[in-house]
Design an enzyme around this catalytic site. Sequence first.
Site, PDB file in Angstrom:
ATOM      1  N   ASP A  64      38.161  33.772  37.684  1.00 32.86           N
ATOM      2  CA  ASP A  64      38.394  35.355  38.292  1.00 32.86           C
ATOM      3  C   ASP A  64      37.814  35.018  39.718  1.00 32.86           C
ATOM      4  OD1 ASP A  64      38.061  38.242  36.906  1.00 32.86           O
ATOM      5  OD2 ASP A  64      37.132  37.884  39.051  1.00 32.86           O
ATOM      6  N   ILE A  65      38.294  35.841  40.675  1.00 36.29           N
ATOM      7  CA  ILE A  65      38.294  35.593  42.074  1.00 36.29           C
ATOM      8  C   ILE A  65      36.539  35.982  42.574  1.00 36.29           C
ATOM      9  CG2 ILE A  65      39.087  37.761  43.111  1.00 36.29           C
ATOM     10  CD1 ILE A  65      40.260  36.110  45.201  1.00 36.29           C
ATOM     11  N   ASN A  73      40.127  45.140  29.167  1.00 38.99           N
ATOM     12  CA  ASN A  73      40.147  46.461  29.555  1.00 38.99           C
ATOM     13  C   ASN A  73      41.563  47.046  29.595  1.00 38.99           C
ATOM     14  OD1 ASN A  73      37.214  46.257  30.409  1.00 38.99           O
ATOM     15  ND2 ASN A  73      37.848  45.362  32.408  1.00 38.99           N
ATOM     16  N   GLY A  90      38.412  50.355  33.139  1.00 33.10           N
ATOM     17  CA  GLY A  90      37.994  49.357  34.333  1.00 33.10           C
ATOM     18  C   GLY A  90      39.007  48.544  34.579  1.00 33.10           C
ATOM     19  N   GLN A  91      40.414  48.877  34.118  1.00 36.86           N
ATOM     20  CA  GLN A  91      41.573  47.913  34.384  1.00 36.86           C
ATOM     21  C   GLN A  91      42.211  48.073  35.679  1.00 36.86           C
ATOM     22  OE1 GLN A  91      44.944  48.210  31.599  1.00 36.86           O
ATOM     23  NE2 GLN A  91      45.753  46.124  32.477  1.00 36.86           N
ATOM     24  N   SER A  92      41.981  47.113  36.405  1.00 38.47           N
ATOM     25  CA  SER A  92      42.394  47.388  37.831  1.00 38.47           C
ATOM     26  C   SER A  92      43.805  46.454  38.091  1.00 38.47           C
ATOM     27  CB  SER A  92      41.325  46.789  38.832  1.00 38.47           C
ATOM     28  OG  SER A  92      41.151  45.497  38.708  1.00 38.47           O
ATOM     29  N   HIS A 104      45.291  40.658  30.627  1.00 38.40           N
ATOM     30  CA  HIS A 104      44.284  39.675  30.790  1.00 38.40           C
ATOM     31  C   HIS A 104      43.178  39.662  29.962  1.00 38.40           C
ATOM     32  CE1 HIS A 104      43.686  42.769  34.085  1.00 38.40           C
ATOM     33  NE2 HIS A 104      42.481  42.148  33.705  1.00 38.40           N
ATOM     34  N   LEU A 105      42.761  38.775  29.335  1.00 38.43           N
ATOM     35  CA  LEU A 105      41.780  38.544  28.478  1.00 38.43           C
ATOM     36  C   LEU A 105      40.654  37.753  29.518  1.00 38.43           C
ATOM     37  CD1 LEU A 105      40.480  38.927  25.599  1.00 38.43           C
ATOM     38  CD2 LEU A 105      40.930  36.320  25.192  1.00 38.43           C
ATOM     39  N   HIS A 106      39.432  38.654  29.806  1.00 40.24           N
ATOM     40  CA  HIS A 106      38.221  38.041  30.238  1.00 40.24           C
ATOM     41  C   HIS A 106      37.607  37.324  29.339  1.00 40.24           C
ATOM     42  CE1 HIS A 106      37.974  41.051  33.756  1.00 40.24           C
ATOM     43  NE2 HIS A 106      38.835  41.755  33.021  1.00 40.24           N
TER      44      HIS A 106
END
Length: 114
Positions: free
Chosen positions: A30-31, A87, A93-95, A100-102
């Site tokens: 993640d950035i 999310n 909070g999905q942006s 994607h799985l965190h």
Amino acid sequence: MADCLFCGIVNGDVKGEVVYQDSSVVAFKDIKPKAPVHLLIVPRKHIATLLDVEEGDKGLFGDIFFAANKLAGDHGISQDGFRVVFNCGEGAGQSVFHIHLHLLGGRAMTWPPG
Ligand code: 5GP
Ligand code: ZN
């Protein structure tokens, strides 16, 4: 899918720190990491949200979670515990609208999340 950031990382058009890939998933850092280990595991196939998952995608989610299992071990967070999160939707909070799985670990987690 055109104009999708994570499709860009999957196909190599956008730079990403890829840590794992196989025929169905790609994982990258993640950035803006929210934990010492914060990886995103994405299907190569563009799926916007959990609500867009189809019957034929069921195996893909096994691949995503199996990659999470492997990556937790490879990144040294399996013993102390880690968190996996999808999310779903802006309210959660999905942006980025490529599912994607965190995978988060390397620090204590609180519950419930904010
Ligand atoms: P969401 O908020 O959709 O659940 O998660 C999106 C995640 O993507 C965020 O944690 C955010 O930091 C990360 N992210 C956004 N843009 C980029 C990018 O260009 N590269 C990488 N590697 N991660 C990104
Ligand atoms: Zn995409």
